[in-house]
Design an enzyme around this catalytic site. Structure first.
Site, mmCIF file in Angstrom:
data_model
loop_
_atom_site.group_PDB
_atom_site.id
_atom_site.type_symbol
_atom_site.label_atom_id
_atom_site.label_comp_id
_atom_site.label_asym_id
_atom_site.label_seq_id
_atom_site.Cartn_x
_atom_site.Cartn_y
_atom_site.Cartn_z
ATOM 1 C CE LYS A 1 -16.391 19.683 -4.077
ATOM 2 N NZ LYS A 1 -15.172 20.521 -4.264
ATOM 3 C CD GLU B 1 -14.250 24.874 -6.013
ATOM 4 O OE1 GLU B 1 -14.275 23.918 -5.207
ATOM 5 O OE2 GLU B 1 -15.172 25.726 -6.084
ATOM 6 C CB THR C 1 -23.889 30.383 5.704
ATOM 7 O OG1 THR C 1 -23.015 30.459 6.840
ATOM 8 C CG2 THR C 1 -25.321 30.257 6.185
ATOM 9 N N GLY D 1 -24.009 25.458 2.662
ATOM 10 C CA GLY D 1 -24.581 24.667 3.761
ATOM 11 C C GLY D 1 -26.096 24.585 3.672
ATOM 12 C CD GLU E 1 -18.043 22.596 12.679
ATOM 13 O OE1 GLU E 1 -18.260 23.791 12.957
ATOM 14 O OE2 GLU E 1 -18.149 21.683 13.507
ATOM 15 C CB CYS F 1 -14.399 29.464 9.651
ATOM 16 S SG CYS F 1 -13.519 28.336 10.726
HETATM 17 P P1 NAD Z 1 -17.874 27.092 -0.316
HETATM 18 O O1 NAD Z 1 -19.125 26.788 0.411
HETATM 19 O O2 NAD Z 1 -17.951 27.890 -1.550
HETATM 20 O O3 NAD Z 1 -17.108 25.753 -0.722
HETATM 21 C C1 NAD Z 1 -16.797 24.766 0.241
HETATM 22 C C2 NAD Z 1 -16.775 23.414 -0.460
HETATM 23 O O4 NAD Z 1 -18.098 23.107 -0.908
HETATM 24 C C3 NAD Z 1 -15.873 23.362 -1.695
HETATM 25 O O5 NAD Z 1 -15.262 22.095 -1.750
HETATM 26 C C4 NAD Z 1 -16.872 23.540 -2.840
HETATM 27 O O6 NAD Z 1 -16.448 22.989 -4.058
HETATM 28 C C5 NAD Z 1 -18.074 22.790 -2.297
HETATM 29 N N1 NAD Z 1 -19.361 23.195 -2.871
HETATM 30 C C6 NAD Z 1 -19.715 24.418 -3.328
HETATM 31 N N2 NAD Z 1 -21.002 24.397 -3.747
HETATM 32 C C7 NAD Z 1 -21.456 23.133 -3.555
HETATM 33 C C8 NAD Z 1 -22.708 22.481 -3.781
HETATM 34 N N3 NAD Z 1 -23.746 23.134 -4.278
HETATM 35 N N4 NAD Z 1 -22.820 21.182 -3.446
HETATM 36 C C9 NAD Z 1 -21.791 20.510 -2.904
HETATM 37 N N5 NAD Z 1 -20.572 21.055 -2.682
HETATM 38 C C10 NAD Z 1 -20.414 22.359 -2.984
HETATM 39 O O7 NAD Z 1 -16.900 27.788 0.739
HETATM 40 P P2 NAD Z 1 -15.442 28.349 0.476
HETATM 41 O O8 NAD Z 1 -15.534 29.707 -0.088
HETATM 42 O O9 NAD Z 1 -14.616 27.324 -0.201
HETATM 43 O O10 NAD Z 1 -14.884 28.436 1.980
HETATM 44 C C11 NAD Z 1 -14.976 29.573 2.757
HETATM 45 C C12 NAD Z 1 -16.127 29.454 3.729
HETATM 46 O O11 NAD Z 1 -15.929 28.329 4.580
HETATM 47 C C13 NAD Z 1 -16.201 30.637 4.648
HETATM 48 O O12 NAD Z 1 -17.537 31.024 4.812
HETATM 49 C C14 NAD Z 1 -15.633 30.098 5.950
HETATM 50 O O13 NAD Z 1 -16.048 30.813 7.092
HETATM 51 C C15 NAD Z 1 -16.116 28.698 5.916
HETATM 52 N N6 NAD Z 1 -15.311 27.823 6.807
HETATM 53 C C16 NAD Z 1 -15.875 27.348 7.948
HETATM 54 C C17 NAD Z 1 -15.131 26.565 8.814
HETATM 55 C C18 NAD Z 1 -15.724 26.048 10.096
HETATM 56 O O14 NAD Z 1 -15.152 25.117 10.669
HETATM 57 N N7 NAD Z 1 -16.829 26.591 10.593
HETATM 58 C C19 NAD Z 1 -13.818 26.251 8.504
HETATM 59 C C20 NAD Z 1 -13.281 26.746 7.333
HETATM 60 C C21 NAD Z 1 -14.040 27.534 6.476
#
Ligand code: NAD
Length: 457
Positions: free
Chosen positions: A156, A159, A209, A212, A229, A263
């Site tokens: 997935k 969005e 996080t 996560g 990650e 990130c």
């Molecule tokens: P997010 O957690 O909001 O979304 C990430 C993904 O998870 C999206 O596809 C979203 O639709 C999905 N998602 C959201 N809620 C969910 C749920 N309850 N169950 C299952 N899936 C769900 O993060 P974001 O705002 O899209 O991305 C930015 C974040 O990602 C920042 O914190 C950034 O540091 C982190 N990031 C980390 C790395 C790494 O390798 N450590 C790399 C890129 C981004």
């Protein structure tokens, strides 16, 4: 129901629509992935590497097209989007070239009568959920090694970039990778929630996080592994002896590339008190020379933020800092002439620990500078975060950077103008920045079941 894709460089430019996956479709994709996985695994690594190599070739033929989708849908400046695609392909190439070596069996013990061997077997079906900030690399980093170890992947994508995701899926569908081995579902977090409820064997997640934490609880309930990650708030420490002219570009890139939406990017600059003025003046001059503009314009250095939500969050963090006494050295506002989700590259000094720009992850082009007097103070400030992803050390004193690299509680550290971002290095964090590692031999093994067999000779 549709996901509407918009261009963040403009106020309201619709790029297209993608149908949100229904629960039935998600269930079906995971079933197909389960069936396809068995044969995919049984065909062996040489066959899988050949198929993934073919995919790599198809991507290479479409670099410009992918970069252009990324730039218009996510807002990454076009020159950086091309680099994202090229970097992703470089990673995929490394995975392909090294999979056989790292997935081969190993002998752990041998006598005249017996030999003990370790085997790396596929886990099964991986549910991969990724964000939007590097739409191509996010896909490669979570799908590439999974495919090579023999897992099937249901992904997935975010969005915020459904058209990039669709385009990637269309290329995979044209490749030699058998049907069902890789598929995508479309939607926001609700779709992600449905995906991880299915019959899967591992969750591979890149994102915040908070998400996560939720997925960790799902994995616990299902008793399956999860690779995460997550976010970061990396510190860069500029020591007293540092030659600012030599490292200024590195500080700029580690912070402001991709509009600060990285990130492991440098999110807090900790500068020796004797250097604060020099660093802020030189950074200010450098920022003033950068072009903030439409992402698809080749001259643009800093594009828009991905969404209005991210822009508003950033503005709230900056307002909070200013209210608590921060000084704006440069930027601190939206540019007047642009109508999309733009924010000026910003430099703040007079930072205190109670400010959100210090205590939260700042996902945008805003850099807070804090000063320090002693080495111990610098390390204490750098580690003053719940995150532990990257760390940046600026000094020419080898003893200092060796010591600091040990003292930083982060999964990755680099010095001066170097970068740890290489396909053979483990990528991942300490503390709330994640669990497990991508890439290299480390990444392959996270995705495998490890089996030992004691054979009679
Ligand atoms: P997010 O957690 O909001 O979304 C990430 C993904 O998870 C999206 O596809 C979203 O639709 C999905 N998602 C959201 N809620 C969910 C749920 N309850 N169950 C299952 N899936 C769900 O993060 P974001 O705002 O899209 O991305 C930015 C974040 O990602 C920042 O914190 C950034 O540091 C982190 N990031 C980390 C790395 C790494 O390798 N450590 C790399 C890129 C981004």
């Amino acid at each position: 129901m549709k996901l509407v894709s918009t261009n963040p460089s403009f106020e309201s430019q619709v790029l297209g629509e993608v149908t949100i996956s229904t629960e039935e479709e998600i269930v079906q994709k995971v079933k197909e992935a389960r069936i396809a996985q068995k044969e995919w695994e049984s065909k062996g690594i040489k066959f899988r590497a050949k198929c993934v190599r073919n995919l790599n070739t198809l991507f290479e033929e479409n670099i410009e097209e992918i970069a252009s989708h990324i730039s218009s849908e996510m807002g990454m400046p076009i020159t950086q989007a091309r680099e994202d695609v090229e970097s992703g392909l470089n990673y995929l190439d490394w995975y392909i070239n090294n999979a056989e070596e790292y997935l081969g069996s190993e002998t752990t013990y041998e006598t005249d009568n017996e030999v003990h061997k370790v085997f790396y077997e596929a886990k099964g079906v991986a549910a991969a959920i990724v964000p939007w900030n590097f739409p191509f690399s996010n896909f490669i980093w979570q799908a590439g090694q999974n495919l090579l170890v023999g897992n099937s992947v249901v992904m997935k994508h975010s969005e915020n970039c459904p058209l990039v995701a669709k385009y990637i899926e269309s290329i995979v569908n044209k490749s030699d990778i058998p049907a069902g081995v890789f598929s995508e579902v479309y939607g926001d977090g609700e779709v992600g929630k449905i995906l991880v409820k299915q019959d899967i064997d591992i969750i591979c997640f890149t994102g915040s996080t908070n998400t996560g934490k939720y997925l960790y609880s799902v994995a616990a309930e299902k008793f399956i592994p999860i690779l995460m990650e997550l976010g970061g708030s990396a510190a860069g420490i500029v020591f007293e002896d540092s030659n600012i002219d030599e490292v200024l570009d590195s500080i700029y890139l580690n912070k402001y590339i991709n509009c600060g939406q990285v990130c492991d990017g440098l999110k807090r600059l900790i500068v020796h008190e004797s250097k604060v003025e020099e660093v802020s003046e030189k950074l200010k001059t450098l920022l003033a020379s950068k072009k903030v503009g439409i992402a698809t314009d080749k001259a643009t250095d800093i594009g828009p933020l991905v969404s209005k939500k991210q822009l508003e969050r950033l503005e709230e963090q900056v307002s909070d800092a200013i209210e608590k006494g921060a000084k704006v050295v440069y930027g601190g506002a939206r540019p007047d002439s642009l109508e999309g989700n733009f924010y000026m590259p910003t430099l703040l000094t007079n930072i205190s620990k109670d400010m959100k720009v210090w205590s939260e992850e700042v996902f945008g082009p805003v850099l807070p500078i804090m000063s320090f007097k002693t080495y111990e103070e610098a390390i204490e400030l750098a580690n003053d975060t719940n995150y532990g992803l990257g760390g940046y050390i600026y000094t020419n004193n080898k003893e200092v950077y060796k010591k600091a690299s040990k003292d930083l509680k982060t999964g990755m550290v680099t010095t001066n103008n170097l970068s740890y971002i290489m396909p053979f290095n483990p990528f991942g964090g300490y503390k709330k920045s994640g669990i497990g590692r991508n890439h290299g031999k480390y990444g392959f093994r996270e995705l495998c079941n490890i089996k030992v067999v004691a054979f009679e000779k």
